[in-house]
Design a protein around this motif. Sequence first.
Motif, PDB file in Angstrom:
ATOM      1  N   ALA A 126       0.906  -0.833  -0.300  1.00  0.00           N
ATOM      2  CA  ALA A 126      -0.221  -0.093  -0.105  1.00  0.00           C
ATOM      3  C   ALA A 126       0.954   1.087   0.224  1.00  0.00           C
ATOM      4  N   GLU A 127       1.710   1.398   0.485  1.00  0.00           N
ATOM      5  CA  GLU A 127       2.838   2.328   1.183  1.00  0.00           C
ATOM      6  C   GLU A 127       3.628   2.608  -0.352  1.00  0.00           C
ATOM      7  N   ASP A 128       4.190   1.563  -1.209  1.00  0.00           N
ATOM      8  CA  ASP A 128       4.450   1.315  -2.835  1.00  0.00           C
ATOM      9  C   ASP A 128       3.466   2.245  -2.934  1.00  0.00           C
ATOM     10  N   ALA A 129       2.178   2.153  -3.422  1.00  0.00           N
ATOM     11  CA  ALA A 129       1.190   1.947  -4.771  1.00  0.00           C
ATOM     12  C   ALA A 129       0.804   3.713  -3.982  1.00  0.00           C
ATOM     13  N   ARG A 130       1.107   4.042  -3.004  1.00  0.00           N
ATOM     14  CA  ARG A 130       0.486   5.847  -2.562  1.00  0.00           C
ATOM     15  C   ARG A 130       1.323   6.195  -2.790  1.00  0.00           C
ATOM     16  N   GLU A 131       3.493   5.688  -3.096  1.00  0.00           N
ATOM     17  CA  GLU A 131       4.234   6.575  -3.777  1.00  0.00           C
ATOM     18  C   GLU A 131       4.478   6.240  -4.996  1.00  0.00           C
ATOM     19  N   ILE A 132       4.179   5.128  -5.804  1.00  0.00           N
ATOM     20  CA  ILE A 132       3.621   5.262  -6.950  1.00  0.00           C
ATOM     21  C   ILE A 132       2.764   7.007  -7.949  1.00  0.00           C
ATOM     22  N   SER A 133       1.930   6.304  -6.917  1.00  0.00           N
ATOM     23  CA  SER A 133       0.745   6.932  -8.035  1.00  0.00           C
ATOM     24  C   SER A 133       1.242   8.477  -7.373  1.00  0.00           C
ATOM     25  N   LEU A 161      -0.980   7.979 -14.384  1.00  0.00           N
ATOM     26  CA  LEU A 161      -1.234   7.381 -13.564  1.00  0.00           C
ATOM     27  C   LEU A 161      -2.299   6.049 -13.795  1.00  0.00           C
ATOM     28  N   GLU A 162      -2.941   6.402 -14.801  1.00  0.00           N
ATOM     29  CA  GLU A 162      -3.192   4.979 -15.419  1.00  0.00           C
ATOM     30  C   GLU A 162      -2.071   3.500 -16.160  1.00  0.00           C
ATOM     31  N   GLU A 163      -1.680   4.775 -16.883  1.00  0.00           N
ATOM     32  CA  GLU A 163      -0.027   3.813 -17.110  1.00  0.00           C
ATOM     33  C   GLU A 163       0.154   3.508 -15.741  1.00  0.00           C
ATOM     34  N   ALA A 164       0.284   3.965 -14.411  1.00  0.00           N
ATOM     35  CA  ALA A 164       0.958   3.403 -13.254  1.00  0.00           C
ATOM     36  C   ALA A 164       0.351   2.254 -13.035  1.00  0.00           C
ATOM     37  N   VAL A 165      -1.181   2.244 -12.624  1.00  0.00           N
ATOM     38  CA  VAL A 165      -1.794   1.257 -12.440  1.00  0.00           C
ATOM     39  C   VAL A 165      -1.866   0.205 -13.689  1.00  0.00           C
ATOM     40  N   ARG A 166      -1.415   0.090 -14.404  1.00  0.00           N
ATOM     41  CA  ARG A 166      -1.762  -0.747 -15.912  1.00  0.00           C
ATOM     42  C   ARG A 166      -0.461  -1.313 -14.620  1.00  0.00           C
ATOM     43  N   ALA A 167       0.646  -0.644 -14.698  1.00  0.00           N
ATOM     44  CA  ALA A 167       1.615  -1.676 -14.616  1.00  0.00           C
ATOM     45  C   ALA A 167       2.101  -2.535 -13.012  1.00  0.00           C
ATOM     46  N   PHE A 168       1.647  -1.855 -12.669  1.00  0.00           N
ATOM     47  CA  PHE A 168       1.221  -2.214 -10.807  1.00  0.00           C
ATOM     48  C   PHE A 168       1.508  -3.652 -10.960  1.00  0.00           C
ATOM     49  N   THR A 192      -7.922  -4.961 -16.786  1.00  0.00           N
ATOM     50  CA  THR A 192      -7.011  -4.005 -15.794  1.00  0.00           C
ATOM     51  C   THR A 192      -8.323  -2.709 -16.030  1.00  0.00           C
ATOM     52  N   VAL A 193      -9.663  -2.588 -14.876  1.00  0.00           N
ATOM     53  CA  VAL A 193     -10.434  -1.394 -15.154  1.00  0.00           C
ATOM     54  C   VAL A 193     -10.748  -0.655 -14.988  1.00  0.00           C
ATOM     55  N   PHE A 194      -9.954   0.620 -15.190  1.00  0.00           N
ATOM     56  CA  PHE A 194      -9.548   1.383 -15.521  1.00  0.00           C
ATOM     57  C   PHE A 194     -10.818   2.899 -14.333  1.00  0.00           C
ATOM     58  N   ALA A 195     -11.364   3.366 -15.718  1.00  0.00           N
ATOM     59  CA  ALA A 195     -12.360   4.736 -15.574  1.00  0.00           C
ATOM     60  C   ALA A 195     -12.803   4.496 -16.575  1.00  0.00           C
ATOM     61  N   ASP A 196     -14.332   5.188 -17.405  1.00  0.00           N
ATOM     62  CA  ASP A 196     -14.903   5.316 -18.407  1.00  0.00           C
ATOM     63  C   ASP A 196     -15.872   6.777 -18.279  1.00  0.00           C
ATOM     64  N   GLY A 197     -16.377   7.275 -19.368  1.00  0.00           N
ATOM     65  CA  GLY A 197     -16.811   8.670 -19.474  1.00  0.00           C
ATOM     66  C   GLY A 197     -15.513   9.776 -19.392  1.00  0.00           C
ATOM     67  N   MET A 198     -16.490  10.582 -18.806  1.00  0.00           N
ATOM     68  CA  MET A 198     -15.591  12.320 -19.561  1.00  0.00           C
ATOM     69  C   MET A 198     -14.889  12.617 -19.032  1.00  0.00           C
ATOM     70  N   LEU A 223      -6.546  14.734  -9.417  1.00  0.00           N
ATOM     71  CA  LEU A 223      -6.388  14.495 -10.442  1.00  0.00           C
ATOM     72  C   LEU A 223      -7.390  14.671 -11.626  1.00  0.00           C
ATOM     73  N   ALA A 224      -8.463  14.525 -11.411  1.00  0.00           N
ATOM     74  CA  ALA A 224      -9.868  14.577 -12.268  1.00  0.00           C
ATOM     75  C   ALA A 224     -10.611  15.653 -11.873  1.00  0.00           C
ATOM     76  N   ARG A 225     -10.437  15.995 -10.245  1.00  0.00           N
ATOM     77  CA  ARG A 225     -11.266  17.237  -9.782  1.00  0.00           C
ATOM     78  C   ARG A 225     -12.611  17.793  -9.921  1.00  0.00           C
ATOM     79  N   PRO A 226     -13.104  16.349  -9.598  1.00  0.00           N
ATOM     80  CA  PRO A 226     -14.604  16.992 -10.145  1.00  0.00           C
ATOM     81  C   PRO A 226     -15.420  17.470  -8.884  1.00  0.00           C
ATOM     82  N   LYS A 227     -16.951  18.351  -9.023  1.00  0.00           N
ATOM     83  CA  LYS A 227     -17.285  19.325  -8.311  1.00  0.00           C
ATOM     84  C   LYS A 227     -17.542  18.575  -7.348  1.00  0.00           C
TER      85      LYS A 227
END
Length: 296
Positions: A95-102, A111-118, A130-136, A216-220
């Motif tokens: 979990a610490e490794d994932a936090r540092e990579i992110s 970030l998507e590239e990092a997730v797919r390589a993790f 690997t199911v990352f995201a969809d939409g806008m 990174l997405a910064r949604p409202k």
Amino acid sequence: MTEAAFAPQDAAALLRWYVDHGIDETIGEDAIDRFALPPPAAVVAAPAASAGPAPSTPAASTPAASTSATPTPIRAPAAPPVVRAPVPLESPQLAEDAREISRRATTIAELEEAVRAFEGCALKRTAKNTVFADGMAGAPVMIVGEAPGADEDRLGKPFVGVSGQLMDRMFSAIGMSRERDLYITNILFWRPPGNRTPTLSEQAICLAFTRRHIELARPKIVVLAGGTAVKAVLNTTEGITRLRGKWTTLTLDDGSEVPALPTFHPAYLLRTPASKRQSWADLLSLDKRLKELGSA
């Protein structure tokens, strides 16, 4: 029940029961104990030190040797390479490794590239995609669900099965679509075998990426769909029935804050249609908040 008494129709009924409860694939003949301690790491033995100094070899009596004033240096043997034991797949270090990579990712694409390589999450070993995201990306509303299902794992996109189709119809009722207004992800990027509940370790590893994803997405507004997502993202033990429909503030690791609305997962609504009335109230509350923020 003996083998002779196990009729074919009973076996068929048992298989249907398995499918109804989400057990639709087999991973192996034996169960995996994910809480067992890892085997001890192999120790690389260092080369044995000599018992005494190496005997000196007399130099040849040549004029060049006799007149040389600088002795030939003796080099020490090279140190053996350090072998690091593999980190167990349930270790908090992952979990610490994932936090540092992110944290190193500065864009959603990075970030998507990092997730797919993790490779630190055990779920990746049994998932198809690997199911990352969809939409806008950058949409005003970001939906964070629990985990991919069978359809999501097959297609590599979140919320594309029956529950995702219900979610699309629900948001369409307030004039929103994933092509324009929604950005969708899950707290897990890989499907748990048989749709089982992910372990706390698996959630912690993926959540490090998910929190950075929100930054990174910064949604409202962030909509948290389902009890597992609510508990993980808000770091609470309260159940979804208590938190549903209650606005809260999500504080991210970079210090930013975003309004968050817990709600039922669409899969739950398929099992309990009577709860759709409460989810409709949540959608109306979301629509009202978006208008107050000037995003609708």
